[in-house]
Design a protein around this motif. Structure first.
Motif, short mmCIF file in Angstrom:
data_model
loop_
_atom_site.label_atom_id
_atom_site.label_comp_id
_atom_site.label_asym_id
_atom_site.label_seq_id
_atom_site.Cartn_x
_atom_site.Cartn_y
_atom_site.Cartn_z
N LEU A 19 0.83 -1.21 0.00
CA LEU A 19 0.00 0.00 0.00
C LEU A 19 0.86 1.25 0.00
O LEU A 19 0.58 2.22 -0.73
CB LEU A 19 -0.94 -0.01 1.21
N PHE A 20 1.94 1.25 0.79
CA PHE A 20 2.85 2.40 0.83
C PHE A 20 3.44 2.68 -0.55
O PHE A 20 3.49 3.83 -1.00
CB PHE A 20 3.96 2.15 1.86
N PHE A 21 3.89 1.63 -1.25
CA PHE A 21 4.49 1.83 -2.57
C PHE A 21 3.47 2.26 -3.61
O PHE A 21 3.78 3.04 -4.51
CB PHE A 21 5.23 0.57 -3.02
N VAL A 22 2.24 1.76 -3.48
CA VAL A 22 1.18 2.20 -4.40
C VAL A 22 0.91 3.68 -4.19
O VAL A 22 0.81 4.45 -5.16
CB VAL A 22 -0.10 1.36 -4.19
N LEU A 23 0.79 4.10 -2.92
CA LEU A 23 0.54 5.52 -2.64
C LEU A 23 1.72 6.38 -3.09
O LEU A 23 1.51 7.49 -3.61
CB LEU A 23 0.27 5.71 -1.15
N ASP A 79 9.68 1.31 -11.56
CA ASP A 79 8.96 1.39 -10.28
C ASP A 79 7.49 1.04 -10.44
O ASP A 79 6.92 0.30 -9.63
CB ASP A 79 9.09 2.79 -9.68
N THR A 80 6.87 1.56 -11.50
CA THR A 80 5.47 1.27 -11.74
C THR A 80 5.25 -0.22 -12.01
O THR A 80 4.29 -0.81 -11.50
CB THR A 80 4.95 2.10 -12.93
N LEU A 81 6.15 -0.83 -12.75
CA LEU A 81 6.05 -2.26 -13.01
C LEU A 81 6.18 -3.06 -11.71
O LEU A 81 5.42 -4.02 -11.48
CB LEU A 81 7.12 -2.69 -14.01
N MET A 82 7.10 -2.65 -10.84
CA MET A 82 7.27 -3.35 -9.56
C MET A 82 6.04 -3.19 -8.67
O MET A 82 5.62 -4.13 -7.99
CB MET A 82 8.51 -2.84 -8.82
N VAL A 83 5.45 -2.01 -8.70
CA VAL A 83 4.22 -1.79 -7.91
C VAL A 83 3.09 -2.65 -8.47
O VAL A 83 2.32 -3.24 -7.70
CB VAL A 83 3.86 -0.29 -7.89
N MET A 84 3.01 -2.76 -9.79
CA MET A 84 1.97 -3.61 -10.40
C MET A 84 2.16 -5.07 -10.01
O MET A 84 1.18 -5.77 -9.73
CB MET A 84 2.00 -3.47 -11.92
N ILE A 85 3.40 -5.54 -10.00
CA ILE A 85 3.66 -6.93 -9.59
C ILE A 85 3.27 -7.12 -8.13
O ILE A 85 2.65 -8.13 -7.76
CB ILE A 85 5.14 -7.30 -9.83
N GLY A 86 3.59 -6.15 -7.28
CA GLY A 86 3.20 -6.22 -5.87
C GLY A 86 1.70 -6.22 -5.68
O GLY A 86 1.15 -6.97 -4.87
N LEU A 87 1.00 -5.38 -6.46
CA LEU A 87 -0.46 -5.35 -6.40
C LEU A 87 -1.07 -6.67 -6.86
O LEU A 87 -2.01 -7.18 -6.24
CB LEU A 87 -1.00 -4.21 -7.27
N LEU A 123 9.60 -13.23 -5.96
CA LEU A 123 11.01 -13.12 -6.31
C LEU A 123 11.24 -12.05 -7.37
O LEU A 123 12.30 -11.42 -7.39
CB LEU A 123 11.54 -14.47 -6.79
N LEU A 124 10.28 -11.83 -8.24
CA LEU A 124 10.42 -10.77 -9.24
C LEU A 124 10.54 -9.40 -8.58
O LEU A 124 11.18 -8.51 -9.12
CB LEU A 124 9.22 -10.79 -10.20
N ARG A 125 9.94 -9.26 -7.41
CA ARG A 125 10.02 -7.97 -6.73
C ARG A 125 11.43 -7.69 -6.23
O ARG A 125 11.78 -6.56 -5.93
CB ARG A 125 9.04 -7.92 -5.57
#
Length: 182
Positions: free
Chosen positions: A24-28, A54-62, A85-87
């Motif tokens: 949530l922190f990274f999305v915000l 960064d946006t791609l990493m946030v999408m993977i996390g979401l 692991l991709l994160r």
């Protein structure tokens, strides 16, 4: 959190909610950065590659978080480990820290470490060639037999590859024949 978590995160555990909090922190953070700069500047500005990453990493996390909630009913989530692991590819972002003026010493240390690893790599290549020359010499010298039955029966010097392996073993303090004699 991958390095700290005690295995698979069960739904509702404290680690699970900590992971969701970080997501949530990274999305915000991503949304705030897009709001502060325009969408065009964010994805076409000078740091567009980092912003896209960064946006791609946030999408993977979401996606990982959504999948965790969807399969929380008892399904096996071990298949989602690849996404977690991709994160880890987010770690290269730390390279951006080296551009700060206060991190000059850290930058010098990192450059010294990389330079040392390059030197170490060349030392390994040089050591391999020394072993290789010894293996060729030993194979040509001992291929007809050494007169020592324990060495001849093990065929320690029968080919260049066997002699190379024997030289490596002797160098690392395992220079014994099959019967245990040095």
């Amino acid at each position: 959190l991958i390095g700290l978590q005690p295995g698979e995160l069960p739904f509702g555990s404290s680690w699970f909610w900590i992971k969701q909090g970080f997501t949530l922190f990274f999305v915000l953070e991503c949304i705030l950065r897009i709001c502060l700069t325009s969408l065009r500047e964010h994805f076409r500005g000078s740091d567009w590659r980092w912003n896209l990453f960064d946006t791609l990493m946030v999408m993977i996390g979401l996606t990982d978080s959504c999948m965790s909630f969807l399969v929380a009913g008892g399904a096996d989530t071990a298949s989602l480990t690849i996404m977690r692991l991709l994160r880890l590819t987010r770690l290269p972002r730390l390279v951006r820290i080296f551009r700060l003026k206060g991190m000059k010493e850290l930058s010098l240390m990192a450059k010294g470490l990389i330079g040392g690893l390059i030197t170490l790599g060349w030392a390994v290549v040089l050591l391999f060639f020394c072993f290789y020359v010894f293996a060729i010499f030993a194979t040509t010298s001992f291929s007809n037999g050494t007169g020592n039955p324990s060495i001849d029966s093990d065929e320690l010097f029968g080919s260049v590859l066997e002699a190379l392996f024997t030289a490596f073993r002797c160098f690392t303090d395992d220079c014994v024949a099959a019967d245990g004699k040095p």
